[in-house]
Design a protein around this motif. Structure first.
Motif, PDB file in Angstrom:
ATOM      1  N   LEU A  19     -11.643 -18.643  -6.066  1.00 27.15           N
ATOM      2  CA  LEU A  19     -11.775 -17.301  -5.488  1.00 27.15           C
ATOM      3  C   LEU A  19     -10.437 -16.782  -4.973  1.00 27.15           C
ATOM      4  N   LEU A  20      -9.597 -17.683  -4.440  1.00 22.48           N
ATOM      5  CA  LEU A  20      -8.251 -17.276  -4.026  1.00 22.48           C
ATOM      6  C   LEU A  20      -7.444 -16.769  -5.219  1.00 22.48           C
ATOM      7  N   ALA A  21      -7.573 -17.469  -6.344  1.00 29.13           N
ATOM      8  CA  ALA A  21      -6.886 -17.025  -7.564  1.00 29.13           C
ATOM      9  C   ALA A  21      -7.389 -15.651  -7.988  1.00 29.13           C
ATOM     10  N   LEU A  22      -8.687 -15.404  -7.815  1.00 32.67           N
ATOM     11  CA  LEU A  22      -9.252 -14.105  -8.156  1.00 32.67           C
ATOM     12  C   LEU A  22      -8.727 -13.011  -7.231  1.00 32.67           C
ATOM     13  N   VAL A  23      -8.536 -13.338  -5.963  1.00 28.44           N
ATOM     14  CA  VAL A  23      -7.951 -12.382  -5.019  1.00 28.44           C
ATOM     15  C   VAL A  23      -6.551 -11.972  -5.479  1.00 28.44           C
ATOM     16  N   VAL A  24      -5.737 -12.954  -5.843  1.00 32.86           N
ATOM     17  CA  VAL A  24      -4.382 -12.669  -6.332  1.00 32.86           C
ATOM     18  C   VAL A  24      -4.444 -11.792  -7.581  1.00 32.86           C
ATOM     19  N   ALA A  25      -5.366 -12.116  -8.498  1.00 34.61           N
ATOM     20  CA  ALA A  25      -5.498 -11.355  -9.743  1.00 34.61           C
ATOM     21  C   ALA A  25      -5.883  -9.905  -9.465  1.00 34.61           C
ATOM     22  N   LEU A  26      -6.784  -9.696  -8.515  1.00 37.30           N
ATOM     23  CA  LEU A  26      -7.213  -8.335  -8.193  1.00 37.30           C
ATOM     24  C   LEU A  26      -6.075  -7.513  -7.596  1.00 37.30           C
ATOM     25  N   VAL A  27      -5.300  -8.127  -6.707  1.00 34.46           N
ATOM     26  CA  VAL A  27      -4.179  -7.401  -6.103  1.00 34.46           C
ATOM     27  C   VAL A  27      -3.116  -7.095  -7.153  1.00 34.46           C
ATOM     28  N   LEU A  68       0.827  -1.205   0.000  1.00 36.12           N
ATOM     29  CA  LEU A  68       0.000   0.000   0.000  1.00 36.12           C
ATOM     30  C   LEU A  68       0.862   1.256   0.000  1.00 36.12           C
ATOM     31  N   GLN A  69       2.092   1.154   0.519  1.00 42.12           N
ATOM     32  CA  GLN A  69       3.008   2.299   0.527  1.00 42.12           C
ATOM     33  C   GLN A  69       3.756   2.458  -0.794  1.00 42.12           C
ATOM     34  N   GLY A  70       3.574   1.508  -1.721  1.00 40.92           N
ATOM     35  CA  GLY A  70       4.200   1.643  -3.033  1.00 40.92           C
ATOM     36  C   GLY A  70       5.207   0.573  -3.390  1.00 40.92           C
ATOM     37  N   VAL A  71       5.434  -0.417  -2.526  1.00 37.70           N
ATOM     38  CA  VAL A  71       6.365  -1.501  -2.843  1.00 37.70           C
ATOM     39  C   VAL A  71       5.718  -2.428  -3.880  1.00 37.70           C
ATOM     40  N   ASP A  72       6.458  -2.762  -4.935  1.00 36.01           N
ATOM     41  CA  ASP A  72       5.915  -3.614  -5.998  1.00 36.01           C
ATOM     42  C   ASP A  72       5.496  -4.973  -5.465  1.00 36.01           C
ATOM     43  N   PHE A  73       4.468  -5.550  -6.084  1.00 33.83           N
ATOM     44  CA  PHE A  73       3.927  -6.833  -5.625  1.00 33.83           C
ATOM     45  C   PHE A  73       4.995  -7.928  -5.654  1.00 33.83           C
ATOM     46  N   LEU A  74       5.795  -7.963  -6.705  1.00 35.27           N
ATOM     47  CA  LEU A  74       6.775  -9.042  -6.867  1.00 35.27           C
ATOM     48  C   LEU A  74       8.123  -8.725  -6.221  1.00 35.27           C
ATOM     49  N   TRP A  75       8.245  -7.552  -5.585  1.00 40.24           N
ATOM     50  CA  TRP A  75       9.534  -7.193  -4.986  1.00 40.24           C
ATOM     51  C   TRP A  75       9.947  -8.199  -3.921  1.00 40.24           C
ATOM     52  N   THR A  76       9.007  -8.583  -3.069  1.00 44.45           N
ATOM     53  CA  THR A  76       9.348  -9.511  -1.991  1.00 44.45           C
ATOM     54  C   THR A  76       9.776 -10.869  -2.541  1.00 44.45           C
ATOM     55  N   LEU A  77       9.098 -11.326  -3.597  1.00 42.48           N
ATOM     56  CA  LEU A  77       9.468 -12.616  -4.190  1.00 42.48           C
ATOM     57  C   LEU A  77      10.888 -12.572  -4.738  1.00 42.48           C
ATOM     58  N   LYS A  78      11.250 -11.464  -5.369  1.00 41.99           N
ATOM     59  CA  LYS A  78      12.584 -11.335  -5.969  1.00 41.99           C
ATOM     60  C   LYS A  78      13.678 -11.164  -4.917  1.00 41.99           C
ATOM     61  N   HIS A  79      13.378 -10.423  -3.863  1.00 45.34           N
ATOM     62  CA  HIS A  79      14.437 -10.032  -2.926  1.00 45.34           C
ATOM     63  C   HIS A  79      14.453 -10.805  -1.615  1.00 45.34           C
TER      64      HIS A  79
END
Length: 483
Positions: A268-276, A204-215
């Motif tokens: 529905l879990l997949a839809l949650v991921v898609a929305l985020v 919510l503060q602006g960190v990319d969604f995939l940043w945590t996965l990469k780092h």
């Protein structure tokens, strides 16, 4: 009735005239300025500290008082910030801050958490397998992987009962639940913003969604694989050497085929991921103001979509359905989280403002403690400082505090200061496992295990487990990743 509906319904108890006054004040606050952290004394942080100490200590010292009145206690701490701040800076400035906190941060946070809670609560695993060390490692690994997809709370609630059933004929089970808390309720949620509340706040503060996965993949792989290896060795010892010393225990749930109820909720879990993901990737440049707060179209669509997913899940698997009854689904945990975090998000406002003031603010000593003589961040200090606080206080506000201590600029923290953001993220997520009160799922798992007849360790006995196993691993992580 959903948790959001319940929260809205509570507002009907307010006089209509009071609501109209609040709405008019919110509307007139659009031009108000932010708090100047350099003008705030350290006492403005006392409601935040008092609230977190209440959350940490009152359930242990005065459990009856806390469980009956925690909402009132939280509201009291919130008012202790709002009233003095309104006197010093004016009601319009404070109301703008409150509206920004609610609409830009709190509502998106609690909507995601509620949706994951409801969807995960509609998936129930029936049947039973034999709890061998190999099967236990598989179940722990599966729960750890699911934690970053459906959140630590969702994965813990989905997996803890099958794990208990698989081991309900064994005498030594305590260590199984302890490692479940380490892995599924904490460390496994480090790879996506869906996994653990601190990371979603970062999103919510602006960190990319995939940043945590990469780092954070290397950090997470090291910790989780180390814990699984230690667990396997320990569980194998108990299974092959200690169990045979005791009388054979009749299996109350004989082995039977595994079946899953509420399978629609996986879609529905997949839809949650898609929305985020949509809200992070799609930038139409469309926004509008609500009570003086700028809201972007993609974020509004995400939150509305998540609420629709929540409603659909309840329609497909309503309260009282076998899947929810099998999970002993209750609104109480998420209701408690919603009330407490409303107060946390409010009382943390002056703390963040003071930290943003840097060395000009009342918390200049914090800046100096985690920075070297040139003013550069010391990543090891960020890791341990955020981790120690997350061990005893809630890890979501702890993450926000140190995120802002490091400057609060998501672009800088994802770029040149990526090591610092990784240290804050790892400390907040991983060290939430150090005590029962470090992360919300910890206490939920403990309660479920005790209801099923497992003698869980006391507060300090649990910490003997965490200190003996986790602290050496965290020390190794410091040498490997945060030197």
């Amino acid at each position: 009735m959903t948790i959001i509906t319940k929260l809205i319904t509570c507002n009907k108890q307010l006089p209509q005239s009071l609501l109209l006054i609040l709405l008019s004040l919110f509307a007139s606050a659009a031009q108000a300025s932010d708090l100047d952290g350099a003008r705030l004394s350290v006492w403005f942080a006392s409601p935040f500290v008092g609230l977190l100490l209440s959350i940490a200590l009152l359930p242990l010292l005065l459990p009856k008082l806390w469980h009956q009145h925690f909402g009132k206690i939280a509201a009291g701490w919130g008012l202790m910030f709002i009233l003095p701040c309104a006197l010093q800076f004016g009601s319009e400035a404070v109301l703008l801050l409150i509206s920004h906190t609610l609409f830009a941060e709190y509502f998106p946070f609690i909507i995601l958490l509620s949706t994951l809670f409801v969807v995960a609560g509609g998936i129930c695993v029936h049947g039973n397998l034999h709890g061998t060390p190999e099967l236990n490692v598989f179940l722990l690994a599966l729960g750890t992987a699911l934690a970053s997809i459906m959140g630590t709370t969702g994965a813990a609630m989905l997996m803890v009962r099958p794990l208990i059933r698989a081991n309900d004929n064994r005498q030594h089970v305590q260590h199984v639940i302890v490692f479940f808390i380490f892995l599924v309720a904490n460390a496994g949620g480090a790879l996506t913003p869906l996994g653990d509340p601190p990371l979603f706040l970062g999103y919510l503060q602006g960190v990319d969604f995939l940043w945590t996965l990469k780092h954070l993949s290397a950090h997470t792989l090291f910790l989780c694989s180390s814990l699984l290896v230690i667990f396997y060795a320990l569980d194998k010892y108990y299974f092959h050497h200690r169990e045979e010393e005791l009388p054979v225990r009749l299996d109350p749930t004989p082995d039977s085929a595994i079946r899953i109820e509420g399978k629609w909720n996986f879609a529905l879990l997949a839809l949650v991921v898609a929305l985020v993901l949509m809200s992070g990737a799609w930038k139409p440049g469309v926004s509008f103001a609500l009570f003086g707060v700028k809201l972007e179209l993609q974020n509004v669509l995400r939150d509305v979509g998540l609420l629709l997913v929540l409603v659909i899940s309840l329609k497909l698997v309503p309260d009282g359905a076998p899947a929810r009854e099998g999970n002993e689904f209750s609104w109480a945990p998420i209701s408690e989280v919603a009330k407490l975090f409303a107060a946390i998000f409010l009382t943390i406002i002056p703390v963040i403002a003071i930290l943003k003031a840097g060395t000009s603010g009342a918390f200049s000593w914090v800046i100096h403690a985690v920075s070297d003589s040139q003013g550069q961040p010391i990543n090891a200090m960020y890791f341990w400082a955020s981790g120690v606080l997350s061990s005893f206080l809630d890890n979501a506000p702890t993450y926000l505090v140190f995120f802002n201590t490091a400057g609060g600029d998501a672009s800088a923290l994802m770029g040149p200061m990526a090591g610092t953001l990784a240290a804050i993220s790892c400390g907040s997520v991983f060290m939430g496992a150090m005590s029962y009160i470090g992360n919300a799922p910890n206490m939920m798992v403990k309660s479920i295990a005790e209801q099923r007849g497992i003698a869980m360790p006391s507060f300090f006995a649990y910490m003997s487990w965490s200190c003996g196993i986790l602290l050496p691993l965290f020390a190794l992580m410091t040498l490997l990743f945060f030197k």
